[in-house]
Design an enzyme around this catalytic site. Sequence first.
Site, PDB file in Angstrom:
ATOM      1  N   TYR A  65      -0.300  -0.461  27.556  1.00 55.16           N
ATOM      2  CA  TYR A  65      -0.890  -1.691  27.019  1.00 55.16           C
ATOM      3  C   TYR A  65      -2.387  -1.484  26.833  1.00 55.16           C
ATOM      4  O   TYR A  65      -3.055  -0.986  27.744  1.00 55.16           O
ATOM      5  CB  TYR A  65      -0.657  -2.876  27.964  1.00 55.16           C
ATOM      6  CG  TYR A  65       0.290  -3.869  27.357  1.00 55.16           C
ATOM      7  CD1 TYR A  65      -0.037  -4.508  26.161  1.00 55.16           C
ATOM      8  CD2 TYR A  65       1.515  -4.147  27.945  1.00 55.16           C
ATOM      9  CE1 TYR A  65       0.837  -5.395  25.570  1.00 55.16           C
ATOM     10  CE2 TYR A  65       2.399  -5.040  27.353  1.00 55.16           C
ATOM     11  CZ  TYR A  65       2.058  -5.660  26.171  1.00 55.16           C
ATOM     12  OH  TYR A  65       2.912  -6.532  25.581  1.00 55.16           O
ATOM     13  N   GLU A  67      -4.609  -3.951  24.940  1.00 57.31           N
ATOM     14  CA  GLU A  67      -5.191  -5.072  24.177  1.00 57.31           C
ATOM     15  C   GLU A  67      -6.708  -4.955  24.189  1.00 57.31           C
ATOM     16  O   GLU A  67      -7.309  -4.667  25.233  1.00 57.31           O
ATOM     17  CB  GLU A  67      -4.762  -6.401  24.789  1.00 57.31           C
ATOM     18  CG  GLU A  67      -3.355  -6.781  24.379  1.00 57.31           C
ATOM     19  CD  GLU A  67      -2.867  -8.056  25.055  1.00 57.31           C
ATOM     20  OE1 GLU A  67      -3.571  -8.565  25.940  1.00 57.31           O
ATOM     21  OE2 GLU A  67      -1.778  -8.519  24.704  1.00 57.31           O
ATOM     22  N   ASP A 211      -5.483  -4.314  -1.659  1.00 58.15           N
ATOM     23  CA  ASP A 211      -4.327  -3.871  -0.882  1.00 58.15           C
ATOM     24  C   ASP A 211      -3.898  -2.546  -1.502  1.00 58.15           C
ATOM     25  O   ASP A 211      -3.235  -2.511  -2.535  1.00 58.15           O
ATOM     26  CB  ASP A 211      -3.209  -4.909  -0.944  1.00 58.15           C
ATOM     27  CG  ASP A 211      -1.972  -4.454  -0.160  1.00 58.15           C
ATOM     28  OD1 ASP A 211      -1.908  -3.260   0.215  1.00 58.15           O
ATOM     29  OD2 ASP A 211      -1.074  -5.287   0.049  1.00 58.15           O
ATOM     30  N   THR A 237      -1.033   0.714   4.135  1.00 56.82           N
ATOM     31  CA  THR A 237      -0.035   1.230   5.063  1.00 56.82           C
ATOM     32  C   THR A 237      -0.281   2.728   5.199  1.00 56.82           C
ATOM     33  O   THR A 237      -0.927   3.345   4.348  1.00 56.82           O
ATOM     34  CB  THR A 237       1.401   0.991   4.572  1.00 56.82           C
ATOM     35  OG1 THR A 237       1.507   1.464   3.241  1.00 56.82           O
ATOM     36  CG2 THR A 237       1.781  -0.468   4.630  1.00 56.82           C
ATOM     37  N   LYS A 240       3.201   5.716   3.162  1.00 57.45           N
ATOM     38  CA  LYS A 240       3.681   5.939   1.793  1.00 57.45           C
ATOM     39  C   LYS A 240       3.191   7.320   1.326  1.00 57.45           C
ATOM     40  O   LYS A 240       3.507   8.302   1.982  1.00 57.45           O
ATOM     41  CB  LYS A 240       3.250   4.787   0.905  1.00 57.45           C
ATOM     42  CG  LYS A 240       3.876   3.444   1.360  1.00 57.45           C
ATOM     43  CD  LYS A 240       3.617   2.315   0.413  1.00 57.45           C
ATOM     44  CE  LYS A 240       4.381   1.057   0.760  1.00 57.45           C
ATOM     45  NZ  LYS A 240       3.709   0.189   1.740  1.00 57.45           N
ATOM     46  N   ARG A 246       4.844   4.989  10.188  1.00 51.57           N
ATOM     47  CA  ARG A 246       4.957   3.614   9.685  1.00 51.57           C
ATOM     48  C   ARG A 246       3.878   2.775  10.372  1.00 51.57           C
ATOM     49  O   ARG A 246       3.786   2.765  11.609  1.00 51.57           O
ATOM     50  CB  ARG A 246       6.352   3.085  10.019  1.00 51.57           C
ATOM     51  CG  ARG A 246       6.667   1.739   9.460  1.00 51.57           C
ATOM     52  CD  ARG A 246       8.147   1.580   9.316  1.00 51.57           C
ATOM     53  NE  ARG A 246       8.641   2.464   8.273  1.00 51.57           N
ATOM     54  CZ  ARG A 246       8.733   2.138   6.989  1.00 51.57           C
ATOM     55  NH1 ARG A 246       8.376   0.937   6.571  1.00 51.57           N
ATOM     56  NH2 ARG A 246       9.189   3.005   6.111  1.00 51.57           N
TER      57      ARG A 246
HETATM   58  N1  DSN Z   1       8.366  -2.716   0.519  1.00 50.55           N
HETATM   59  C1  DSN Z   1       7.247  -1.925   0.072  1.00 50.55           C
HETATM   60  C2  DSN Z   1       7.552  -1.216  -1.192  1.00 50.55           C
HETATM   61  O1  DSN Z   1       8.642  -0.700  -1.302  1.00 50.55           O
HETATM   62  O2  DSN Z   1       6.726  -1.145  -2.076  1.00 50.55           O
HETATM   63  C3  DSN Z   1       6.032  -2.748  -0.039  1.00 50.55           C
HETATM   64  O3  DSN Z   1       5.845  -3.460   1.127  1.00 50.55           O
END
Ligand code: DSN
Length: 433
Positions: A65, A67, A211, A237, A240, A246
Amino acid sequence: MTTRVTPDSYYGPSFGALLEQDPQVAELLVSELDRQRAGIQLIASENQTSPAVLAALGSTLSNKYAEGYPDARYYGGCSEVDKVEKLAIERAKELFGADHANVQAHSGASANQAVYGAFASPGDTILAMSLDHGGHLTHGFKVSFSGKWFDAVHYGVAADTEHIDYDQVEALAKEHRPKIILAGGSAIPRLIDFARFRAIADEVGAIFWVDAAHFIGLVAGQAIPSPVPHADVVSFTTHKVLRGPRGGAIVCREEHAKKIDRAVFPMMQGGPLMHGVAAKAVNFAECMTPDYQDYAQRVLTNASALAGALDERGIRPVTGGTDTHLSLHDLRGVGVTGVDAEARCDAAGIVLNKNAIPFDPEKPNVASGIRVGSPSVTTQGMGPEQMSVVADLIHRAVTETDGSPDHPVARQIREAAGELLTAYPAYPEPTAG
Ligand code: DSN
């Protein structure tokens, strides 16, 4: 003699313990790895992260933990995780040339919640790209918290070019005076003009937020221009094109640092997932290598080759092509819906997703398009020549099969896909001995 290492080597030394204690779950982990290896993976938002990242994810940091932030925690025993988080922050700042980084967001949606939390209050107006033109659920879509809590106004693409309609963005900004102007989304194949957005945001006194979840990996690999010099804040994120664990992260200008940190914790989240933070640190270092920069360039080349090869086969890319890792294709020329195309490809060993195209006459769960991306197949080492083969297989699956795995053409396609995947495997089994 060479000994084959078993597939479960990707789960690290603790996998044996899992197998012994809970074979049911262990077998599912292996069968998911088998599934990832067995198909041509074209989901634009997925990738195959490195064994080093997987090792950090499967570590005892998950127990801790923490925080708060480094040197200011609400728990004892944070000496080691403090070092981990500082490393992740410093690497993120260096990688993106950012003043400030917050690496605690559990996901892209959590990162986005924090950005709203930092800059807006319920009832405020935000201006973002509409989901059906390529935006995202968290950009004010009505069933998301963002659509329920904020007054979301949406821009889209121009009908003739299918590129973002910047004149519309400007007109809507002047009319609605939003608190935040948001650029980015999940199905935008073209580069975004960040300077134009910045100018519009300045004109109306709005925060400019990008974003960058989809394309941040291309920015990290210096393959496309960065939003960081233009935006107040950039959320993304890490799983990708970036090819990390993730999770989510945020970089911003120094003047917003405190607001962003407070919005991530304690406003939106509790304890950070320190194993994820460690895996982000590993990933950020990977992204600073020439190998990764080469990868990002190849992602672009492959996406463009795949879009062009599908176009030659009558499956038209929206906007005529792509500048990024993904392309969006209009299937109306071949008379098949997105939902049918996805099912037919799936039965033929090709994994992609149906997607609405701008001005789509179909409902979102039917859709007239598919979205394809090159991050995974590029990680596997495929190049433009293989993209032409993949396009041919997609075209045949979409136009010559019926969604049944027993269809003779589906069988032929799976066989051809299998040959390609033998030459360019996902998670190639290392050899030892
Ligand atoms: N679900 C993701 C995508 O496939 O683009 C975006 O959050």
